[in-house]
Design an enzyme around this catalytic site. Sequence first.
Site, PDB file in Angstrom:
ATOM      1  N   TYR A 121       0.809  -1.219   0.000  1.00 16.80           N
ATOM      2  CA  TYR A 121       0.000   0.000   0.000  1.00 16.80           C
ATOM      3  C   TYR A 121       0.841   1.268   0.000  1.00 16.80           C
ATOM      4  O   TYR A 121       1.791   1.408   0.772  1.00 16.80           O
ATOM      5  CB  TYR A 121      -0.958   0.035   1.220  1.00 16.80           C
ATOM      6  CG  TYR A 121      -1.491   1.424   1.348  1.00 16.80           C
ATOM      7  CD1 TYR A 121      -1.014   2.302   2.310  1.00 16.80           C
ATOM      8  CD2 TYR A 121      -2.361   1.920   0.372  1.00 16.80           C
ATOM      9  CE1 TYR A 121      -1.429   3.620   2.352  1.00 16.80           C
ATOM     10  CE2 TYR A 121      -2.781   3.232   0.405  1.00 16.80           C
ATOM     11  CZ  TYR A 121      -2.311   4.085   1.385  1.00 16.80           C
ATOM     12  OH  TYR A 121      -2.700   5.374   1.396  1.00 16.80           O
ATOM     13  N   HIS A 178      -3.385   0.348   6.690  1.00 18.10           N
ATOM     14  CA  HIS A 178      -4.451   0.408   5.672  1.00 18.10           C
ATOM     15  C   HIS A 178      -5.419  -0.765   5.768  1.00 18.10           C
ATOM     16  O   HIS A 178      -5.754  -1.408   4.773  1.00 18.10           O
ATOM     17  CB  HIS A 178      -3.837   0.474   4.265  1.00 18.10           C
ATOM     18  CG  HIS A 178      -4.583   1.421   3.367  1.00 18.10           C
ATOM     19  ND1 HIS A 178      -5.394   1.022   2.355  1.00 18.10           N
ATOM     20  CD2 HIS A 178      -4.634   2.762   3.366  1.00 18.10           C
ATOM     21  CE1 HIS A 178      -5.920   2.065   1.742  1.00 18.10           C
ATOM     22  NE2 HIS A 178      -5.472   3.159   2.328  1.00 18.10           N
TER      23      HIS A 178
END
Length: 408
Positions: A160, A217
């Site tokens: 991410y 995330h």
Amino acid sequence: MKITGAKVFVGGPGKNYVTLKIMTDQGVYGLGDATLNNRETLPAKYLEDYLVPALIGMDPRNSEDIWQYLYRGAYFRRGPIAMAAFGAIDMALWDIKGKLANMPIYQLLGGKSREGAMVYAHATGADLEDLMESISYYLEQGYKAVRVQCGIPGMPSASYGVSETKGDVENYITDFSGIRPKVEIWDTDRYMRYMPGALAEIRARFGPDLKILHDVHHRLLPREAAEFAKAVEPVGLYWLEDPTPAEDQDALTLLRQHSTVPIAIGEVFNSIWDCNKLIEKELIDFIRVAVTYAGGITPVKRIVDLAGLHNVRTGFHGAPSHSPLSMAAQAQINAWAPNFGIQEYLVLGTPECDALFPSEHRLENGLFHVSDAPGLGVDFDEQEAERYRYKPGSHPIVRLEDGTLWNY
Ligand code: CS2
Ligand code: MG
């Protein structure tokens, strides 16, 4: 005083900003941001088809009653699309209120609690070496706080928030272009084995003063999140963000039993009901709602006040999906909030963006100084807006190596 009309604009330099302009019979107009990343046309349609027609004739000064009208009147409450549309209207009404009072919004909230609000940048790297370079770049820009994300050796694709390209270390922003989502492959074990050591190396390299933030995330299960939070405790992070999907508001109880690392959650929330337990049980240290996604200044002020009762500080979301209008609305709250923590800030200040959204807000030495102009302190150039149209775009999606759909 009456609302006489409103216009919705979709488009912007590199982003599908959704901008609302509300006009009144006294010539004063208000601006608001309804940009919902990844689904931009939907709040725009909600505004155009349902909400703008209903606003005509209402008194724009009655922002609380109008907010209740929008929220309760929808019957099917909450959700990011509706709340982003409400958020734009509420921001615009506060903008009008400030212009009528000839004051910046922070004065209407209670005045300044600080001169500049600390912001953090996104340091990123395809590998740890690039990430170190990215951190140095932002320190040279005067930032005191950075979010750090890096590629994980052996991970089947970029993890991410990082580029796949070596050397892409300055002002990197995830590419959401193309309506068919890119598929990224995630391996929790590799991440859990590698990232704590990488964070420790960053701390060793840059010393105790650097404020280091890291965004998981939503990718770990509650137990994994507890194990990870325990492993990174010695690093002294400023915060660990979204360690586990927080619809499960009790999930963090386990993490809190195993680690004192500060926790930041909230960017995906769109109402106080998504986070009240996290705040009341003090399972988080920072609340990360965004003024657009959470329905505007009116409801976010309530969330900030509830957080203040429980020693939870603000850390508003500030991804590039937010236009300078919502960043300005957040800056007004950041200037006032007695429990302000930090503001996420991705480089918005391109010449094109400044031309579309002129303002006197300024970023200096890692501090965001809110404009003293009345209202939000940002304008909108309709002629400049003519240059932009909606461009289809979509987040990547994430799968595990066995194909299981996972959390982006
Ligand atoms: C990220 C967001 O900034 C952050 O903390 O979590 O940029 C997020 O990836 C995007 O808003 C998703 O649209
Ligand atoms: Mg985040």
